[in-house]
Design an enzyme around this catalytic site. Structure first.
Site, PDB file in Angstrom:
ATOM      1  N   SER A   1     -81.015 -29.639  13.701  1.00  0.00           N
ATOM      2  CA  SER A   1     -80.001 -28.775  13.108  1.00  0.00           C
ATOM      3  C   SER A   1     -80.006 -27.476  13.896  1.00  0.00           C
ATOM      4  O   SER A   1     -81.067 -26.851  14.060  1.00  0.00           O
ATOM      5  CB  SER A   1     -80.327 -28.540  11.636  1.00  0.00           C
ATOM      6  OG  SER A   1     -79.219 -27.956  11.003  1.00  0.00           O
ATOM      7  N   GLU A   2     -78.832 -27.061  14.397  1.00  0.00           N
ATOM      8  CA  GLU A   2     -78.820 -26.006  15.403  1.00  0.00           C
ATOM      9  C   GLU A   2     -79.213 -24.622  14.891  1.00  0.00           C
ATOM     10  O   GLU A   2     -79.410 -23.712  15.682  1.00  0.00           O
ATOM     11  CB  GLU A   2     -77.470 -25.956  16.129  1.00  0.00           C
ATOM     12  CG  GLU A   2     -76.275 -25.568  15.284  1.00  0.00           C
ATOM     13  CD  GLU A   2     -75.553 -26.760  14.691  1.00  0.00           C
ATOM     14  OE1 GLU A   2     -76.177 -27.824  14.503  1.00  0.00           O
ATOM     15  OE2 GLU A   2     -74.338 -26.619  14.392  1.00  0.00           O
ATOM     16  N   ASN A   3     -79.331 -24.473  13.567  1.00  0.00           N
ATOM     17  CA  ASN A   3     -79.824 -23.194  13.065  1.00  0.00           C
ATOM     18  C   ASN A   3     -81.338 -23.042  13.249  1.00  0.00           C
ATOM     19  O   ASN A   3     -81.894 -21.992  12.927  1.00  0.00           O
ATOM     20  CB  ASN A   3     -79.454 -23.006  11.589  1.00  0.00           C
ATOM     21  CG  ASN A   3     -79.929 -24.140  10.724  1.00  0.00           C
ATOM     22  OD1 ASN A   3     -79.758 -25.300  11.051  1.00  0.00           O
ATOM     23  ND2 ASN A   3     -80.559 -23.817   9.622  1.00  0.00           N
TER      24      ASN A   3
ATOM     25  N   SER B   1     -83.314 -23.333  19.984  1.00  0.00           N
ATOM     26  CA  SER B   1     -82.472 -24.417  19.488  1.00  0.00           C
ATOM     27  C   SER B   1     -81.394 -24.767  20.509  1.00  0.00           C
ATOM     28  O   SER B   1     -81.141 -25.939  20.788  1.00  0.00           O
ATOM     29  CB  SER B   1     -81.817 -23.990  18.169  1.00  0.00           C
ATOM     30  OG  SER B   1     -81.009 -25.018  17.675  1.00  0.00           O
TER      31      SER B   1
END
Lengths: 233, 219
Positions: free
Chosen positions: B46-48, B88
């Protein structure tokens, strides 16, 4: 050792804020945002701010507070979806907006804090984001040049911090905070728990103290959830 | 009968391979995690700033600090890690993620993708989409084949501002599965037809130059 510890957000901002500043804000959605510092900026009434932040808060929370009071002149963000006040101000022409791809935003801040004035990325090549920017071919592939970002004050939220400014973030609340902490003349941090120097394991520190100028304990926290999603038991 | 959203997600899940690191977008892509084959082990990014994303929490285990990129509460799995947004996107941009599945407003026959902006309407932002399509090894789009007013979304050229140029490898719509030649002039190839859908229907609803695979699979 110079004292970095302050009583609260208001005290930590003493002599720091002035109109027209660029603020570097940690957080993703409402997770890891510097709640108490944002409230203190609202109370101080500082105007014409440029805020670099992945999101713009929601109505009534995060940077949404500063949008409601009209203190923000410009946002540099990747996604501002969840904010009606934002949409209203923007459509009325009262707010400038610069969209950056999320990874480009993260890297611009990282670069700014690391003394790198510009870098090349393939993100956004051939899109509106690359318009007017220098491009260059490396190994047969096109890249666009993006500038580093460095602001006046970084507003950071960490989980634990020691009195010297070493920081540990909690879970997905880390997000943009470590880069933002490096990318401003003055870095102010709010923590859930302020511990004595030596209490944090040196191997587990995410942001070393050198990047932090001022720190205070903002507890207690009422952590808000934007999209509470559960499965049935 | 054309595929439902869940059938589209189930079909997309067949593209998963054991050991893949995968980023899923919002909407139909999120459903893909419900259809991961038993013999396939994948890790969701998840890119967060989270690698190893588990299912939504039970009511009593919600943690406000554990969210996905859609800001939904999620859970950890064994081996989860957290990291900064810069790390990320080093994963994303650096080509370390095997597969990205995301939605679209338009896809062109050369692999151009538009999914972030409609001029004249309030723009919410591209979030991490531009980075994902530029950097992830393979990009699959799941989308409705036509818009609400009946216009094809699989086009010769995108009319909306692009998210990425020549980035889409495959499109899965309710009508079937389409390979996209993003590197060359090959256009779009229908490689699998949804049960109950005819080739004529696909042709009628596709503006892009379309090739039909010989011995087409129907499922």
């Amino acid at each position: 050792m110079a004292n970095k510890v302050y009583k609260d957000a208001k005290a930590a901002f003493d002599g720091v804020l002035s109109d027209g500043m660029m603020l570097m804000c940690g957080g993703f959605g409402l997770v890891g945002i510097p709640d108490k510092l944002i409230e203190a900026v609202r109370d101080a009434g500082t105007k014409n701010l440029t805020c670099v932040s992945n999101n713009a808060g929601i109505d009534g929370a995060g940077l949404g507070l500063l949008l409601e009071t009209g203190q923000i002149k410009k946002m540099i963000s990747s996604y501002v979806g969840e904010n009606k006040t934002f949409a209203k101000l923007y459509l009325e022409g009262k707010l400038e907006l610069e969209f950056n791809p999320q990874g480009t935003l993260a890297e611009r801040v990282r670069a700014g804090g690391a003394g790198i004035p510009a870098f090349y990325t393939k993100t956004g090549v051939g899109t509106l984001v690359a318009e007017g920017k220098e491009t260059k071919i490396f190994d047969g592939e096109e890249y666009v040049m993006e500038r580093g970002l460095f602001g006046d004050v970084a507003l950071i939220k960490a989980w634990k911090g020691d009195a010297s400014g070493n920081l540990v973030y909690r879970k997905a609340a880390r997000n943009f905070n470590p880069m933002m902490a490096t990318a401003a003349h003055m870095c102010i941090v709010e923590v859930e728990e302020l511990v004595p120097v030596g209490a944090l394991d040196p191997d587990h520190i995410h942001t070393p103290s050198i990047f932090v100028n001022r720190i205070f304990c903002g507890a207690p926290y009422d952590k808000k959830i934007e999209q509470r999603t559960v499965r049935k038991a | 009968m054309a595929w439902t959203r869940d059938q589209m997600a189930a079909r997309a899940a067949k593209e998963l391979k054991d050991g893949y690191y995968v980023n899923l977008g919002i909407g139909i892509p999120t459903l893909v995690s419900n259809y991961v084959p038993d013999n396939v082990d994948i890790t969701l990014q998840s890119e967060n700033g989270m690698l190893g994303v588990g299912p939504f929490p039970y009511d009593n285990e919600v943690d406000a600090d554990i969210i996905n990129a859609g800001k939904q509460t999620v859970t950890e799995v064994k081996g989860t890690s957290y990291f900064s947004s810069a790390d990320s996107f080093a994963m994303v941009r650096g080509g370390h993620i095997d597969l990205s599945i995301l939605g679209a407003m338009e896809v062109a026959e050369n692999g151009d993708l538009a999914n972030w902006m409609i001029p004249g309407k309030m723009v919410k932002g591209m979030g991490g989409a531009m980075d994902l399509v530029a950097g992830v090894k393979r990009v699959i789009v799941t989308m409705e084949h036509v818009s609400k007013d009946g216009a094809s979304k699989l086009l010769k050229e995108c009319s909306l501002p692009l998210t990425g140029r020549r980035v889409v490898d495959m499109v899965i719509s309710e009508l079937g599965v389409f390979a996209v030649d993003k590197k060359g002039p090959g256009g779009v190839t229908l490689i699998e037809l949804a049960d109950g859908v005819t080739v004529d229907e696909v042709k009628a609803k596709t503006q892009a130059r379309l090739t039909i695979t010989v011995g087409l699979k129907v499922s």
